[in-house]
Scaffold this active site. Structure first.
Site, PDB file in Angstrom:
ATOM      1  N   THR A  45       0.957  -1.174   0.074  1.00  0.00           N
ATOM      2  CA  THR A  45       0.000   0.024  -0.006  1.00  0.00           C
ATOM      3  C   THR A  45       1.035   1.226  -0.008  1.00  0.00           C
ATOM      4  OG1 THR A  45      -1.792  -1.194   1.070  1.00  0.00           O
ATOM      5  CG2 THR A  45      -1.870   1.254   1.295  1.00  0.00           C
ATOM      6  N   TYR A 133       4.045 -13.270   3.828  1.00  0.00           N
ATOM      7  CA  TYR A 133       3.213 -12.460   3.294  1.00  0.00           C
ATOM      8  C   TYR A 133       2.640 -13.140   2.006  1.00  0.00           C
ATOM      9  CZ  TYR A 133       0.691  -8.194   0.904  1.00  0.00           C
ATOM     10  OH  TYR A 133      -0.288  -7.404   0.542  1.00  0.00           O
ATOM     11  N   LYS A 161       0.766 -13.026   7.171  1.00  0.00           N
ATOM     12  CA  LYS A 161      -0.287 -11.981   6.464  1.00  0.00           C
ATOM     13  C   LYS A 161      -0.800 -12.874   5.215  1.00  0.00           C
ATOM     14  CE  LYS A 161      -1.253  -7.575   4.269  1.00  0.00           C
ATOM     15  NZ  LYS A 161      -0.811  -6.556   3.648  1.00  0.00           N
ATOM     16  N   ILE A 203      -3.759  -6.818   8.756  1.00  0.00           N
ATOM     17  CA  ILE A 203      -2.960  -5.492   8.025  1.00  0.00           C
ATOM     18  C   ILE A 203      -3.697  -4.728   7.198  1.00  0.00           C
ATOM     19  CG2 ILE A 203      -0.876  -4.837   7.122  1.00  0.00           C
ATOM     20  CD1 ILE A 203       0.580  -6.958   8.360  1.00  0.00           C
TER      21      ILE A 203
END
Length: 307
Positions: A45, A133, A161, A203
């Site tokens: 992001t 991730y 994540k 997250i």
């Protein structure tokens, strides 16, 4: 790693009209998200793919310098080049960072054995605990349940994540990994059901603009009140979906501009969100804030006049 239970904000990187980092706006964002459980710096992001190494260091140093409550910081270091990740982990100044978020190798589409070898090399070299991730929508490869379970045995890997959007996979990972291995949602819309089956937090992209509203939802789900959390999340679902209509962080930067936190500028090859999306997000955002104010009023009224 109880430090990373709850709501982690995947911070955006604000830009000026000259396309440089807008540090005053970043400070405003940090103040806006101060009630989050932790910050994630240099994640997807943050437009990390379009930041130089010096910019990444500058953003990290700025966040560390504007963290009066010593909120935990997770820093993103990932690549499809294993050696590059190891080099950064062993040469960069990571003081003040509490953990590393490392994305699954992208574009090259490694086998599951390659993913295990990649993360093992990273975890062996990292001076900080590592969070896996999994984001197949961006990398082109899904980390299998077996791969995550295998990596959960590494002493320096504390969780995953997962933005795979697969609730069944979430359940299999949660039930097959050690109790202290964290399963963190990487999908805002699926956070409540994931927490309902034993996940440990999120997250979030959404939390950049609605940290209190989404934070309350996460806390209620973690505390076992999934029904209330579901009701809260249902009021933000359409807004959440709209945030990703034209890509991330295009939508969330539009929303932050609407909220007066930072500008909507993104770096090429991303382009700013359309006027149609901006209008949609604006009306939805206002409706959520009105609903939130009403909920706070009713809650305070009930507390004041409770018998």
């Amino acid at each position: 790693m109880e430090t990373f239970i709850g709501q982690g904000i995947a911070l955006v990187t604000p830009f000026t009209s000259e396309n440089t980092i807008d540090f005053p706006a970043l400070k405003k964002l940090l103040e806006h998200t101060k009630d989050a459980d932790y910050w994630v710096v240099n994640g997807t992001t943050a437009e990390s793919a379009n930041l130089s190494k010096s910019e990444k260091r500058a953003v990290l140093n700025f966040v560390k310098s504007n963290n009066p409550t010593e909120k935990p910081i997770m820093f993103g270091i990932g690549s499809n080049n294993t050696a590059e990740v190891v080099e950064q982990l062993t040469t960069w100044d990571l003081s003040g960072v509490d953990a590393i978020l490392s994305v699954c190798p992208y574009y090259v589409k490694p086998t599951q054995a390659g993913i295990v070898a990649h993360y093992t090399a990273i975890a062996d070299a990292s001076p900080l605990p590592v969070l896996l991730y999994n984001v197949p929508g961006r990398t082109g490869v899904n980390m299998s349940v077996e791969t995550i379970v295998t990596l959960s045995q590494h002493k320096n890997i504390f969780g995953v994540k997962d933005a795979g959007g697969d609730l069944a996979q979430a359940m299999r990972v949660i039930s097959s990994t050690p109790d202290d291995f964290l399963y963190i949602s990487g999908d805002d819309a699926l956070t409540v059901p994931i927490l309902g089956v034993g996940g440990n937090g999120v997250i979030t992209v959404l939390g950049n603009v609605l940290p209190q509203e989404f934070g309350s939802t996460v806390k209620n789900a973690l505390n076992g009140d999934v029904k209330l959390a579901t009701k809260q999340m249902s009021e933000m679902l359409d807004f959440t979906d709209a945030l990703f209509e034209e890509g991330n962080p295009v939508g969330i930067k539009l929303a932050l501009d609407i909220a007066g936190i930072c500008g909507k500028r993104v770096r090429l090859p991303l382009v700013e969100g359309s006027e149609e999306l901006e209008q949609k997000l604006s009306s939805m955002y206002e409706a959520i804030k009105i609903s939130s104010r009403k909920s706070i009023f009713v809650s305070n009224f009930d507390a004041k006049y409770a018998i």
